[in-house]
Design a protein around this motif. Sequence first.
Motif, PDB file in Angstrom:
ATOM      1  N   UNK A   1     -34.440  13.871 -14.182  1.00  0.00           N
ATOM      2  CA  UNK A   1     -33.823  12.547 -13.795  1.00  0.00           C
ATOM      3  C   UNK A   1     -32.212  12.382 -13.804  1.00  0.00           C
ATOM      4  N   UNK A   2     -31.641  12.013 -12.840  1.00  0.00           N
ATOM      5  CA  UNK A   2     -30.134  12.026 -12.871  1.00  0.00           C
ATOM      6  C   UNK A   2     -29.606  11.112 -13.786  1.00  0.00           C
ATOM      7  N   UNK A   3     -30.361  10.018 -14.485  1.00  0.00           N
ATOM      8  CA  UNK A   3     -29.679   9.085 -15.543  1.00  0.00           C
ATOM      9  C   UNK A   3     -29.560   9.904 -16.927  1.00  0.00           C
ATOM     10  N   UNK A   4     -30.393  10.897 -17.015  1.00  0.00           N
ATOM     11  CA  UNK A   4     -30.025  11.740 -18.229  1.00  0.00           C
ATOM     12  C   UNK A   4     -28.692  12.617 -18.372  1.00  0.00           C
ATOM     13  N   UNK A   5     -28.152  12.966 -17.091  1.00  0.00           N
ATOM     14  CA  UNK A   5     -26.944  13.676 -17.254  1.00  0.00           C
ATOM     15  C   UNK A   5     -25.744  12.936 -16.916  1.00  0.00           C
ATOM     16  N   UNK A   6     -25.779  11.778 -16.667  1.00  0.00           N
ATOM     17  CA  UNK A   6     -24.591  10.837 -16.504  1.00  0.00           C
ATOM     18  C   UNK A   6     -24.173  10.379 -17.689  1.00  0.00           C
ATOM     19  N   UNK A   7     -22.856  10.244 -18.056  1.00  0.00           N
ATOM     20  CA  UNK A   7     -22.438   9.478 -19.134  1.00  0.00           C
ATOM     21  C   UNK A   7     -22.652   7.896 -18.978  1.00  0.00           C
ATOM     22  N   UNK A   8     -23.031   7.314 -20.047  1.00  0.00           N
ATOM     23  CA  UNK A   8     -23.355   6.077 -20.224  1.00  0.00           C
ATOM     24  C   UNK A   8     -22.336   5.260 -20.491  1.00  0.00           C
ATOM     25  N   UNK A   9     -22.298   3.890 -20.289  1.00  0.00           N
ATOM     26  CA  UNK A   9     -21.417   2.996 -20.198  1.00  0.00           C
ATOM     27  C   UNK A   9     -21.017   2.294 -21.613  1.00  0.00           C
ATOM     28  N   UNK A  10     -20.280   1.804 -21.979  1.00  0.00           N
ATOM     29  CA  UNK A  10     -19.815   0.970 -23.012  1.00  0.00           C
ATOM     30  C   UNK A  10     -20.542  -0.402 -22.763  1.00  0.00           C
ATOM     31  N   UNK A  11     -21.164  -0.796 -24.031  1.00  0.00           N
ATOM     32  CA  UNK A  11     -21.656  -2.202 -23.910  1.00  0.00           C
ATOM     33  C   UNK A  11     -20.687  -3.179 -24.282  1.00  0.00           C
ATOM     34  N   UNK A  12     -20.620  -4.225 -23.420  1.00  0.00           N
ATOM     35  CA  UNK A  12     -19.548  -5.091 -23.587  1.00  0.00           C
ATOM     36  C   UNK A  12     -20.153  -6.488 -24.123  1.00  0.00           C
ATOM     37  N   UNK A  13     -21.231  -6.815 -23.912  1.00  0.00           N
ATOM     38  CA  UNK A  13     -22.151  -8.034 -24.378  1.00  0.00           C
ATOM     39  C   UNK A  13     -22.998  -7.850 -25.125  1.00  0.00           C
ATOM     40  N   UNK A  14     -22.551  -8.638 -26.442  1.00  0.00           N
ATOM     41  CA  UNK A  14     -23.574  -8.364 -27.766  1.00  0.00           C
ATOM     42  C   UNK A  14     -24.388  -9.564 -27.572  1.00  0.00           C
ATOM     43  N   UNK A  15     -25.505  -9.571 -26.892  1.00  0.00           N
ATOM     44  CA  UNK A  15     -26.339 -10.885 -26.671  1.00  0.00           C
ATOM     45  C   UNK A  15     -27.817 -10.731 -26.707  1.00  0.00           C
ATOM     46  N   UNK A  16     -28.421 -11.574 -26.619  1.00  0.00           N
ATOM     47  CA  UNK A  16     -29.933 -11.357 -26.563  1.00  0.00           C
ATOM     48  C   UNK A  16     -30.205 -10.163 -25.881  1.00  0.00           C
ATOM     49  N   UNK A  17     -29.906 -10.053 -24.575  1.00  0.00           N
ATOM     50  CA  UNK A  17     -30.381  -8.907 -23.862  1.00  0.00           C
ATOM     51  C   UNK A  17     -30.253  -7.659 -24.644  1.00  0.00           C
ATOM     52  N   UNK A  18     -29.290  -7.451 -25.229  1.00  0.00           N
ATOM     53  CA  UNK A  18     -28.905  -6.217 -26.180  1.00  0.00           C
ATOM     54  C   UNK A  18     -30.057  -6.109 -27.077  1.00  0.00           C
ATOM     55  N   UNK A  19     -30.250  -7.018 -27.829  1.00  0.00           N
ATOM     56  CA  UNK A  19     -31.128  -7.441 -29.085  1.00  0.00           C
ATOM     57  C   UNK A  19     -32.766  -6.840 -28.617  1.00  0.00           C
ATOM     58  N   UNK A  20     -32.811  -7.286 -27.327  1.00  0.00           N
ATOM     59  CA  UNK A  20     -34.240  -6.722 -26.705  1.00  0.00           C
ATOM     60  C   UNK A  20     -34.165  -5.558 -26.328  1.00  0.00           C
ATOM     61  N   UNK A  21     -33.258  -4.988 -25.755  1.00  0.00           N
ATOM     62  CA  UNK A  21     -33.018  -3.411 -25.512  1.00  0.00           C
ATOM     63  C   UNK A  21     -33.513  -2.570 -26.763  1.00  0.00           C
ATOM     64  N   UNK A  22     -32.682  -3.032 -27.979  1.00  0.00           N
ATOM     65  CA  UNK A  22     -33.007  -2.348 -29.131  1.00  0.00           C
ATOM     66  C   UNK A  22     -34.417  -2.460 -29.584  1.00  0.00           C
ATOM     67  N   UNK A  23     -35.079  -3.513 -29.643  1.00  0.00           N
ATOM     68  CA  UNK A  23     -36.433  -3.804 -29.971  1.00  0.00           C
ATOM     69  C   UNK A  23     -37.489  -2.845 -28.972  1.00  0.00           C
ATOM     70  N   UNK A  24     -37.102  -2.896 -27.711  1.00  0.00           N
ATOM     71  CA  UNK A  24     -37.763  -1.976 -26.780  1.00  0.00           C
ATOM     72  C   UNK A  24     -37.645  -0.595 -26.968  1.00  0.00           C
ATOM     73  N   UNK A  25     -36.432  -0.191 -27.379  1.00  0.00           N
ATOM     74  CA  UNK A  25     -36.235   1.090 -27.632  1.00  0.00           C
ATOM     75  C   UNK A  25     -36.968   1.477 -28.975  1.00  0.00           C
ATOM     76  N   UNK A  26     -37.016   0.864 -30.049  1.00  0.00           N
ATOM     77  CA  UNK A  26     -37.936   1.184 -30.920  1.00  0.00           C
ATOM     78  C   UNK A  26     -39.224   1.264 -30.812  1.00  0.00           C
TER      79      UNK A  26
END
Length: 192
Positions: free
Chosen positions: A21-46
Amino acid sequence: MRRGTIPGSSGRVRPMRLLGDPGLVAPCEEVTDFDADLATLVEDMFATMYAAGGVGLAANQIGVPLKVFVYDCPDDEDRRHLGHLVNPRLVTAEGITVRGPEVCLSVPGIEAGTPRFDEAVVEGFTADGRAVQVRGTGFFARCLQHECDHLRGGLYLDHVTGLRRRRALRAVRRSGLDGAPPQAPVLDRRTG
């Protein structure tokens, strides 16, 4: 219970991105919004990490190109380390270099002896923007380095050399993870 959830978690299990998958070899971007979407992402990742039986997971492994990873990993003294890091930066990786077995949820079924430093320090933030520093030794240091590699677009296989690398890549080809049809294993008549 919703399909794809873990009991006691508000997160949902997301599809895992696999080697190739090409997304695995591309560097990731900095998070700029520390919001509810980020909190949901963390929960989904766990939820995704637990469902896959892993000890760490980077956001790009579920198709999100942001600098975030979660972990629930023991160290060599069997102390549990549980948390997440946003915009992590590997500050130090030092100590002795230990070659140990390493696997990856995005490269399922393939294990390779991978050299890693025995101590690591990572700085970053929590999902609510609080600055944190995480120190790891032994297996937990290996986990921290592994997840930081993911966010830079790297895989543990990038650290494997020589015969170990050839064996790991042969196993990848046999599994079909490289995009080719899986190959039948070659029988080694010496081992039966």
